[in-house]
Design an enzyme around this catalytic site. Structure first.
Site, PDB file in Angstrom:
ATOM      1  N   ASP A  21      71.055  84.087  42.286  1.00  0.00           N
ATOM      2  CA  ASP A  21      71.644  83.411  41.138  1.00  0.00           C
ATOM      3  C   ASP A  21      72.353  82.184  41.693  1.00  0.00           C
ATOM      4  O   ASP A  21      73.419  82.282  42.301  1.00  0.00           O
ATOM      5  CB  ASP A  21      72.632  84.336  40.412  1.00  0.00           C
ATOM      6  CG  ASP A  21      73.299  83.656  39.217  1.00  0.00           C
ATOM      7  OD1 ASP A  21      73.078  82.440  39.011  1.00  0.00           O
ATOM      8  OD2 ASP A  21      74.069  84.328  38.509  1.00  0.00           O
ATOM      9  N   GLU A  23      48.243  59.961  28.913  1.00  0.00           N
ATOM     10  CA  GLU A  23      48.055  61.409  28.948  1.00  0.00           C
ATOM     11  C   GLU A  23      47.398  61.856  27.647  1.00  0.00           C
ATOM     12  O   GLU A  23      47.741  61.360  26.572  1.00  0.00           O
ATOM     13  CB  GLU A  23      49.395  62.137  29.098  1.00  0.00           C
ATOM     14  CG  GLU A  23      50.161  61.807  30.375  1.00  0.00           C
ATOM     15  CD  GLU A  23      51.473  62.567  30.437  1.00  0.00           C
ATOM     16  OE1 GLU A  23      51.512  63.604  31.117  1.00  0.00           O
ATOM     17  OE2 GLU A  23      52.436  62.133  29.784  1.00  0.00           O
ATOM     18  N   ASP A  81      60.956  59.965  31.177  1.00  0.00           N
ATOM     19  CA  ASP A  81      60.047  60.874  31.856  1.00  0.00           C
ATOM     20  C   ASP A  81      59.048  60.155  32.747  1.00  0.00           C
ATOM     21  O   ASP A  81      58.712  60.647  33.830  1.00  0.00           O
ATOM     22  CB  ASP A  81      59.287  61.713  30.820  1.00  0.00           C
ATOM     23  CG  ASP A  81      58.384  62.758  31.447  1.00  0.00           C
ATOM     24  OD1 ASP A  81      58.833  63.438  32.396  1.00  0.00           O
ATOM     25  OD2 ASP A  81      57.237  62.906  31.000  1.00  0.00           O
ATOM     26  N   HIS A  87      57.849  57.015  37.870  1.00  0.00           N
ATOM     27  CA  HIS A  87      56.489  56.706  38.306  1.00  0.00           C
ATOM     28  C   HIS A  87      56.118  55.245  38.087  1.00  0.00           C
ATOM     29  O   HIS A  87      55.626  54.562  39.002  1.00  0.00           O
ATOM     30  CB  HIS A  87      55.482  57.580  37.561  1.00  0.00           C
ATOM     31  CG  HIS A  87      55.724  59.049  37.700  1.00  0.00           C
ATOM     32  ND1 HIS A  87      56.209  59.622  38.864  1.00  0.00           N
ATOM     33  CD2 HIS A  87      55.541  60.078  36.836  1.00  0.00           C
ATOM     34  CE1 HIS A  87      56.311  60.925  38.694  1.00  0.00           C
ATOM     35  NE2 HIS A  87      55.923  61.221  37.478  1.00  0.00           N
TER      36      HIS A  87
END
Length: 479
Positions: free
Chosen positions: A87, A210, A229, A234
């Protein structure tokens, strides 16, 4: 301090990334005898497994995600693996984890693939257990924050235990062969670099398309959106590689110094230079797909598409627009860079009725790795009614040219570089912060304008406004 690690500790060892990329990559490196026989791989996550349980878990992942012809010696690879449940939010289990890892004097590489909220407690736990010595290096998987402030918090937490020369921030696009070939194309061929500037290049396009939708990333993606994102990491890394000055050497410091200069030269985006979109129900390759709000199960203002007209304000690129475009549920899965050269200053064939087209260089990154250069050529004939010219492509299909070479996925190279300590293909802190500063300014512009995403049909190339963004400058997106 240079060292090759003989321990690799994987956080998030039962997660999707571990199953699809990390374990297959490490097994392939093992099969090709590229990692030292003494390297031990320790996995940790919340799942309550023992060593044998994790080896069975890894076997199933490899059988699903690694081609059969690359599973050589899988039994030997599985014997490298051990596992310790943890944990990460409490200090209690880190001592047991350190005992599982064993001595780190030879070298320990830690790969942290967890939620960003766990970064800080994980670092504290590793410090508590003594896993932060001079022979320990840290690798961070994205996302590294949601804006500049949160990114700095994460980087500060990591820097409290590990100096920058032992921090490896992953952007897996940098591990792709064609991305690295971009540097070879520019700096190993005399014909390109003298033309690689505003005098000869009209514009640059970078597209990451995509066909997929949310694919189980519902919570993360709705908080992030396409800008954070894809563009923040990228696409800005690809832009930096296209626009950077020649480094003095091919090493981590020289290459990253030139990239960060580009990122710091990005002009703040003005009103009217971005387009956002969100897909609605449509069809991809003949199959009906739902809209974003249907997949999400609620209304949302998160963008699934973004197009940006960017500029790099320096001597080399002054006045050259960089058009960036990315989105989900587009008609093709494609990542490519298009370099559009200017027309010749004077056509000697115009009087003979010939029309000219400028040269175009297309660098395909995925799904196919290739380089195509379009040239003007004369159509065969006697030319009694005038000269005819036509564009002809010079194609370099990388898999065909290097048919005998093993085609490796990006994480194979990056994991090997992590183990051996080469930071060249990893992102430095000042790069990350320069990227976030530019992205935060765009989000601030959207907030000030109360910009809402325009809708587009799944299976299309995004909102019509994205086409207009380029066409205002007489530019057509490459499709």
């Amino acid at each position: 301090m240079s060292f090759t690690a003989d321990r690799l500790l994987l956080f998030g060892a039962t997660g999707d990334l571990a199953q699809r990329m990390l374990l297959p990559s490490l097994c392939a490196l093992h099969a090709d005898e590229l990692i030292h026989p003494d390297l031990k791989i320790i996995g940790t996550a919340r799942s309550d497994l023992d060593d044998n349980g994790y080896r069975q878990f890894a076997r199933e992942a490899l059988e699903k995600h690694l081609p059969a012809n690359r599973r050589g010696g899988m039994a030997g690879f599985l014997n490298r693996l051990s596992y310790q449940p943890l944990d990460a939010t409490t200090l209690e289990g880190y001592t047991e984890l350190a005992n599982k890892v064993g001595p780190t004097g030879q070298g320990l590489a830690i790969f942290l693939s967890t939620a960003p909220s766990l970064f800080e407690p994980t670092i504290k736990g590793l410090q508590h257990a003594g896993l932060d010595g001079e022979t320990v290096r840290m690798c961070l998987e994205k996302p590294l924050g949601t804006d500049l402030g949160s990114s700095c918090e994460i980087n500060d937490a990591v820097a409290s235990a590990y100096p920058e020369e032992r921090i490896f921030r992953i952007d897996h696009y940098l591990g792709k062969e064609t991305v690295q070939n971009l540097l070879a194309l520019r700096f190993a061929n005399l014909m390109f670099e003298p033309l690689w500037n505003a005098a000869h290049i009209d514009h640059v396009q970078i597209t990451v398309g995509e066909t997929v939708g949310l694919e189980g990333r519902v919570a993360f993606y709705d908080d992030a959106g396409a800008l954070r994102d894809m563009v923040q990491n990228h696409m800005l890394q690809l832009l930096a590689l296209v626009a950077m000055e020649p480094p003095g050497h091919f090493d981590a410091t020289a290459v990253r110094d030139e990239k960060v200069k580009v990122l710091r030269s990005l002009r703040k985006v003005a009103a009217g230079q971005t387009v956002t979109g969100q897909y609605r129900a449509g069809a991809i390759k003949g199959e009906a797909v739902p809209g974003y709000d249907d997949e999400l199960g609620k209304d949302s203002d998160t963008e699934t598409f973004v197009a940006i007209k960017a500029h790099v304000d320096n001597w080399r690129w002054k006045g050259v627009p960089f058009y960036l475009r990315t989105g989900k549920r587009l008609p093709q899965r494609v990542t490519e860079i298009v370099v559009q050269f200017r027309c010749v200053p004077h056509s000697i064939f115009a009087g003979k009725g010939a029309t000219m087209q400028p040269n175009t260089l297309v660098i395909g990154i995925q799904p196919e790795e290739n380089i195509t250069l379009s040239l003007m050529a004369k159509v065969p004939g006697l030319d009694r009614e005038g000269i005819r010219l036509r564009q002809v492509p010079l194609n370099i299909a990388m898999p065909d040219v290097f048919s005998g070479a093993v085609r490796r996925i990006a994480y194979e190279r990056l994991l090997l570089d992590l183990i051996e300590g080469d930071q060249t293909l990893f992102v430095r802190r000042d790069e990350v912060e320069a990227q976030w500063e530019w992205i935060d300014a765009i989000r601030g512009l959207w907030d000030a304008e109360e910009l809402k995403p325009k809708t587009y049909t799944a299976g299309s190339w995004g909102p019509s406004a994205a086409i207009a963004l380029a066409e205002r400058d007489g530019v057509t997106w490459h499709e």
